[in-house]
Each structure stands twice: as C-alpha cells, then as structure tokens.
Design an enzyme around this catalytic site. Sequence first.
Site, PDB file in Angstrom:
ATOM      1  N   HIS A  95       0.492  -0.639   0.427  1.00  0.00           N
ATOM      2  CA  HIS A  95      -0.165   0.311  -0.674  1.00  0.00           C
ATOM      3  C   HIS A  95       0.624   1.012  -0.139  1.00  0.00           C
ATOM      4  O   HIS A  95       0.528   2.177  -0.342  1.00  0.00           O
ATOM      5  CB  HIS A  95      -0.911   0.319   1.116  1.00  0.00           C
ATOM      6  CG  HIS A  95      -0.074   0.263   2.377  1.00  0.00           C
ATOM      7  ND1 HIS A  95       0.597  -0.723   2.809  1.00  0.00           N
ATOM      8  CD2 HIS A  95      -0.105   1.265   3.478  1.00  0.00           C
ATOM      9  CE1 HIS A  95       0.989  -0.227   4.299  1.00  0.00           C
ATOM     10  NE2 HIS A  95       0.405   1.389   4.019  1.00  0.00           N
ATOM     11  N   ASP A  96       2.597   1.091   0.479  1.00  0.00           N
ATOM     12  CA  ASP A  96       2.704   2.183   1.112  1.00  0.00           C
ATOM     13  C   ASP A  96       3.998   2.637  -0.474  1.00  0.00           C
ATOM     14  O   ASP A  96       5.175   2.827  -0.226  1.00  0.00           O
ATOM     15  CB  ASP A  96       3.758   2.590   1.972  1.00  0.00           C
ATOM     16  CG  ASP A  96       2.495   3.118   2.836  1.00  0.00           C
ATOM     17  OD1 ASP A  96       2.090   3.790   2.721  1.00  0.00           O
ATOM     18  OD2 ASP A  96       3.169   3.101   4.435  1.00  0.00           O
TER      19      ASP A  96
ATOM     20  N   HIS B 203      -5.685   3.677   0.114  1.00  0.00           N
ATOM     21  CA  HIS B 203      -6.096   3.125   1.612  1.00  0.00           C
ATOM     22  C   HIS B 203      -6.187   5.127   2.475  1.00  0.00           C
ATOM     23  O   HIS B 203      -5.842   4.810   3.314  1.00  0.00           O
ATOM     24  CB  HIS B 203      -4.947   3.009   1.493  1.00  0.00           C
ATOM     25  CG  HIS B 203      -3.099   3.669   1.476  1.00  0.00           C
ATOM     26  ND1 HIS B 203      -2.632   4.341  -0.046  1.00  0.00           N
ATOM     27  CD2 HIS B 203      -2.527   4.313   3.148  1.00  0.00           C
ATOM     28  CE1 HIS B 203      -1.282   4.148   0.714  1.00  0.00           C
ATOM     29  NE2 HIS B 203      -1.239   4.459   1.632  1.00  0.00           N
TER      30      HIS B 203
ATOM     31  N   HIS C 111       2.007  10.121  -2.146  1.00  0.00           N
ATOM     32  CA  HIS C 111       2.368   8.652  -2.774  1.00  0.00           C
ATOM     33  C   HIS C 111       0.948   7.548  -3.323  1.00  0.00           C
ATOM     34  O   HIS C 111       1.666   6.771  -3.659  1.00  0.00           O
ATOM     35  CB  HIS C 111       3.067   8.591  -1.144  1.00  0.00           C
ATOM     36  CG  HIS C 111       2.680   7.748   0.064  1.00  0.00           C
ATOM     37  ND1 HIS C 111       1.661   9.148   0.697  1.00  0.00           N
ATOM     38  CD2 HIS C 111       2.104   6.983   0.525  1.00  0.00           C
ATOM     39  CE1 HIS C 111       1.930   8.367   1.916  1.00  0.00           C
ATOM     40  NE2 HIS C 111       1.304   6.808   1.879  1.00  0.00           N
TER      41      HIS C 111
ATOM     42  N   LYS D 164       5.606   5.508  -1.556  1.00  0.00           N
ATOM     43  CA  LYS D 164       6.941   6.135  -0.777  1.00  0.00           C
ATOM     44  C   LYS D 164       8.193   6.533  -1.615  1.00  0.00           C
ATOM     45  O   LYS D 164       9.200   7.514  -1.338  1.00  0.00           O
ATOM     46  CB  LYS D 164       7.170   6.157   0.793  1.00  0.00           C
ATOM     47  CG  LYS D 164       5.324   6.539   1.029  1.00  0.00           C
ATOM     48  CD  LYS D 164       5.986   5.981   2.249  1.00  0.00           C
ATOM     49  CE  LYS D 164       4.933   6.510   3.377  1.00  0.00           C
ATOM     50  NZ  LYS D 164       4.492   5.765   4.532  1.00  0.00           N
TER      51      LYS D 164
ATOM     52  N   ASP E 274      -3.973   0.556   8.937  1.00  0.00           N
ATOM     53  CA  ASP E 274      -2.638   1.032   8.532  1.00  0.00           C
ATOM     54  C   ASP E 274      -2.797   1.990   9.679  1.00  0.00           C
ATOM     55  O   ASP E 274      -1.682   2.251  10.768  1.00  0.00           O
ATOM     56  CB  ASP E 274      -2.444   1.492   7.369  1.00  0.00           C
ATOM     57  CG  ASP E 274      -1.817   2.726   6.898  1.00  0.00           C
ATOM     58  OD1 ASP E 274      -0.961   2.263   6.960  1.00  0.00           O
ATOM     59  OD2 ASP E 274      -1.912   4.212   6.403  1.00  0.00           O
TER      60      ASP E 274
END
Length: 450
Positions: free
Chosen positions: A303-304, A356, A332, A307, A385
């Site tokens: 999900h990240d 998200h 991001h 970044k 999260d």
Amino acid sequence: MEFLQHHQLNIMLIMIGTCSVLSLFVLMSKSLSPRRKHALFLLEAGATFLLVSDRFAYIFRGDESLLGWWMVRICNYLVFSLSLFLIYAFDLYLVDLFKNEGGLKKIPKRLKLVKALSMIGEILIVVSQFNGMYYTFDDANRYHRASAQLLSYVFPFLSLILQFSIVVQHRKKIARSIFISVLLFVVVPVVATVLQIFFYGISFTNMSLVGVAVVLYAFVLIDMNEKVEKANRLEIEFLKEEQAHMQIMFTQTATALARAIDAKDRYTHGHSARVAEYSAEIARRAGKTEKETREIYFAALLHDVGKIGIPDSIINKEGSLTEEEADTIRMHPVIGSEILQSIKQSPYISVGARYHHERYDGRGYPDGLKGENIPEIARIIAVADTYDAMTSKRSYRSTLPQKVVRAEIVRGMGTQFDPVYASIMVAMIDADKGYRMQEQIEDPYEAAMA
C-alpha cells in the site's frame, strides 16, 4: 460344436461389422503413431476381408454355377492368403511396439524371420492353386482338404511361435495390458489351429484370428486411455507446482519490495508487513474467502509503494512538514497506484495503494471519496494502517497504550473508518490481552517469507 457350425455364418457377419467399424476408428485415431496406426488398420481391414471371404466360401460351397465356381476358388484362396497377411500385419505392430515403447534399438531377427515365413507361405499358397497340394474341389464345387494341407499350417504356426517368444522375452518392456493382448494374439490362434485340424467345417483359425484382432484394438484403446489419464495427472501436477512456484516468487518479490519501501523510513520498520497481517485478519473475520483474504494481504503489503517516489529528506524529516512537503507526501498514493497499475493480473493491488488514505466521511485524499464509494480493500487497509501507526514507535513518541489506541479507533468509526471494519479491529484489540499486536523487535518480514 453343432451350435457353432449352425450359427457360424451369423457369427462371422457380426465380427465383419465389428472389424469394419474398428478399421474406421483406427483411421480416425490421432493418438497412435503412424506405423502403429498403419499396422492396426491392416489388421482390422485384413480381418474384415478374411471373414468376408470365408463367409462367401461357405455360402457358395456346392454352387455349380459359373459365379459359384469362381467365388469358391477366389474366396478360399483369400482365406489362406489373408490368414498369413494378418500375422504379417501383427508383425508390423510388434516391430513398432518394441521399438517405440520397448526401447529396442534393433529389430529382433525372429521378427524378420516371420516376414520371410509369411512371404514363403504366400508363394506356396499361389503354387497350390495350380497343383492342388493344399485343397481341391470336386465336380459339385465342394472344397476338400489335400494331402499336403498340414503344410499350410506350418508357416502361420511357426510365425506365431516366433512372435510368442519375442513377446515373452520382452514382456517387461511394455505395458501390462498390451502384453496381455499380444499374448492372446499369438496363443489363441495356435490353439485354434490345432482344433481346426481335427474339426472340419468350422473356421476356428479364421474366427480366432479376427477375434484376437478385435481384442488387440480394445486393449490398445485401454492403454491409450491410461496414458492420457497419466498425462493429464502429470500436467495437473506440473501446473500446480508451477502455480505454487509463481506464488512463491510473487510473495518473495512483493515482500522484498515492501521491505525496500519501509527501509526509506527509519521509523516504520516492518510497517507494511504488519499492516498486511492486520488487514488479512480483518478480512478473515469479515467472512472473506481465502482468495479474497490473500488479495487484501498483498494489497496491504504494497500500500505504501508510492513512497519510493518521495524524497528521503521529507520522509525522514524530524520536525513539522511545510504545506508544500505535506502535499508531496500526499502524492504517494497516486504514485503507488501508477506504479502498480502495470501489474495487469492483480489490479486489486493498485486499488489498495491509491485509496488507503481516503476517509469514510469524504475528507481523505487523493480523491475525497466517501463511504462505500471507497473500495472495500482500501477501507480495510485504512483501519489496519492507522492501528499500526499508533502501535509503533516514532521519533516524537513511544508506542501508544492499548486503551488509547482502542479509543481512537472507536472515535474514528463512521468518520475516518468504515464502522464495520473498525468494529472488527476493536474486537481484535479486545482479544489481544497481552498487547502483542504492536511493533516487535523481530523482523515481521521473516514470517511473511516463510
């Protein structure tokens, strides 16, 4: 014996029809090698013409017309000739069988000898038409055995004995069902030939040859079915192994990428792996299938990923972010979605990355979606999260107490979080008596890779 003698013409007719159909089946078959297909067709077609000739020889026996005279002589010649022809066709079948399935590099000399015996036998049959050494016809156009007729049995008998020796010697090189069929082909006609010598008027040899030709093809079909089933099993096992291998590769690649993402932020060690575990548990408790749960797990794991496109100086900044830096951070999800959209086989992964940070009340980013307009995967990940963010150490604080975390989740129901999945998260917190759902010293990625 009286029954056979009385009904043998009808029996022949049935066998003729059977062999004719089998001949067509052989021609249409695509599973046989060209040589074996050729040999089997010669066997079934030869068996058909053998019985047709034998039947007509009986029908026209004693017919003193010109047609009867010719039919009796032509048909009896064909009966003798085609009997040897079937043995020759079977020899071709054995050559292909032992060469391709048996793995014999050289054709046994005994099989070559069978061909020679068949040729000699055919020549003597032609000669017998002129000197009457095998059979003769009386004035009433009736067939009679001649003094040298036993010689006509010698060549097919010796040929079958030679074939029998080959089959027995190399029986372990072929399938059991095929061994049984070829053994029957060489044994049954030998026994029938012995009976033929003592019983006149019944075509034991010819009908037995045709019968074992039919049985031979039946066993070939059985063997083909067994091979197809085995090939299907092997293919299914291979596909399962390949699928498992691909799944392992996907898991390892996704985990390595998540590890690289978390490595950019020294305060989020193992964050993506924990969010993935929490999201999967929420999905399971919500009644999702194993497939859906696995999709949610990988969507949360990556999900990240956006970044990667954010400068380290902004991600690891210890003070407050400027408005411009905050806007950069908020990009991001968009960056992550664009990166993951290239994975066409798993579109759900990019959904988790993009949405998200959306809020249930519509005040989230990047698209400001509200309520159930937010994809379900993203609503699950959002709860997990936020939970992990509160239960992990930061540069400016330690892990928050479990009661505080629970209160924040409850407070966010219907505003920040989907109330259904937030309620499940609260239930998970209540069940976690030892407060184990928080940042641990051990590497969470080791468990994910296991």
